[in-house]
Design an enzyme around this catalytic site. Structure first.
Site, short mmCIF file in Angstrom:
data_model
loop_
_atom_site.label_atom_id
_atom_site.label_comp_id
_atom_site.label_asym_id
_atom_site.label_seq_id
_atom_site.Cartn_x
_atom_site.Cartn_y
_atom_site.Cartn_z
CB THR A 17 -1.74 -6.00 0.89
OG1 THR A 17 -0.38 -5.50 1.61
CG2 THR A 17 -2.77 -6.27 1.78
CE1 TYR A 32 -4.28 -1.45 1.71
CE2 TYR A 32 -2.32 -2.50 2.32
CZ TYR A 32 -3.32 -2.32 1.13
OH TYR A 32 -2.85 -2.88 0.26
#
Ligand code: UDP
Length: 326
Positions: A106, A130
């Site tokens: 990501t 995250y």
């Protein structure tokens, strides 16, 4: 993302085994041509037996918890699911000499404070658990590979949006918070409104700028990278974006245009942890993988996202390519 990848893979005649614990996925998002196994990517015994029985030669690891604000509330759950379970999967892949491993990462690994386009060598400073959980897995995979583990490709997704152009699959998770999804929902329901999280950023119109990539182009990137690894291409990291940023207000205007109506927009406070601008340099993926996008315009992304949302609104239980029974 998983269902779009599976469609792209079965369309080119690949044999696909899908492992999903269905915490956020949907059983009927898996096409009949793929074998579905209900289970967890971190379950070493299950994965070991599947790799052996199905003679798996490429693992595409998309399983993860992905909601940034949730990750700040439950960091250990994120490290468990995204990092520890990934470690198990990498361990079994290494033990059984699986040659190729594709990992969904990501843009959240970069964090804030970088000016201009983000390149794969930009500094990694994730600001959320995250992003950190994904960064750790990237590192584990690279280290395992250097020590005799699988060849790997790490795809750093920017803002994934849109839906399958043929409307066979799309984002169906209830309570999803992504901008384009929320804007499409606001366009389809008078009760819903959308809040713009911050309008005083140093950007073209004061709202945050993101690089939205069509999910079908991202599925295509997975195919390209698998071909690259199968040809003994070097293990590497690739940004997946278009090098083009749109502001929150530009996205909302595009959804209003596609829907043919204005909807309820409220200018609100900044959302904690939002970098003001996140745009990919995509030079590397274009050059190394000869990847060229087919939908790098906001209109296509929004049109497809809206078509999928209309389908879900009409057939909430039948979103994944199934019509209601007569
Ligand atoms: N955003 C917004 N209102 C919403 C959802 C998102 O203003 O209801 C903004 C958010 O602050 C960010 C951008 O839209 O600047 C993209 O957010 P999203 O959650 O889609 O993806 P992220 O960039 O956080 O991964």
């Amino acid at each position: 993302m998983g269902s779009h990848c599976v469609l792209a893979l079965v369309e080119r005649g690949e044999r696909v085994v899908v492992v999903d614990n269905l915490t956020t996925g949907f059983r009927n998002a898996v096409p009949d041509a793929a074998l579905f196994v209900h289970g967890d990517a971190g379950d070493k015994d299950l994965i070991r037996s599947l790799i052996e029985r199905e003679q798996v030669e490429t693992i595409i690891h998309l399983a993860a918890s992905t909601v940034v604000p949730d990750s700040t509330k439950q960091p250990l759950a994120y490290y468990q699911n995204n990092t520890s379970h990934s470690r198990n999967l990498i361990e079994v892949a290494t033990e059984l000499s699986v040659p190729n491993f594709v990992f969904s990462s990501t843009a959240a690994v970069y964090g804030t404070g970088v000016e201009g386009l983000l390149t794969e060598t930009s500094e990694l400073r994730p600001i959320s658990p995250y992003g950190a959980s994904k960064m750790m897995t990237e590192r584990m995979l690279a280290d395992a590979s250097s020590a005799g583990g699988p060849g790997y490709a790490i795809l750093r997704y920017f803002n994934v949006a849109g839906a399958d152009p043929l409307c066979r699959t799309g984002q169906s998770t209830a309570g999803a918070t992504h901008l384009i999804k929320v804007a499409c929902q606001a366009a389809l329901s008078r009760e819903r409104q959308i809040t713009v999280f911050g309008s005083d950023y140093p950007t073209k119109d004061g709202t945050c700028v993101r690089d939205y990539i069509h999910v079908a182009d991202l599925a295509k990137a997975h195919i390209s990278v698998i071909d690259h690894l199968r040809k003994n291409g070097a293990s590497d990291i690739f940004n997946c974006g278009y090098e083009r940023g749109y502001s929150v207000l530009e996205v909302i205007r595009a959804v209003e245009y596609a829907a043919g109506k204005k909807f309820n927009v409220r200018l609100g406070e900044r959302r904690p942890g939002d970098p003001h601008t996140v745009v990919a340099s995509s030079a590397k993926i274009r050059k190394t993988l000869s990847w060229s996008p087919g939908f790098d315009d906001l209109k296509s992304i929004v049109d497809h996202a809206l078509a999928w949302e209309e389908r879900l609104a009409a057939y909430p239980r039948f979103g994944h390519g199934q019509e209601p029974e007569a």
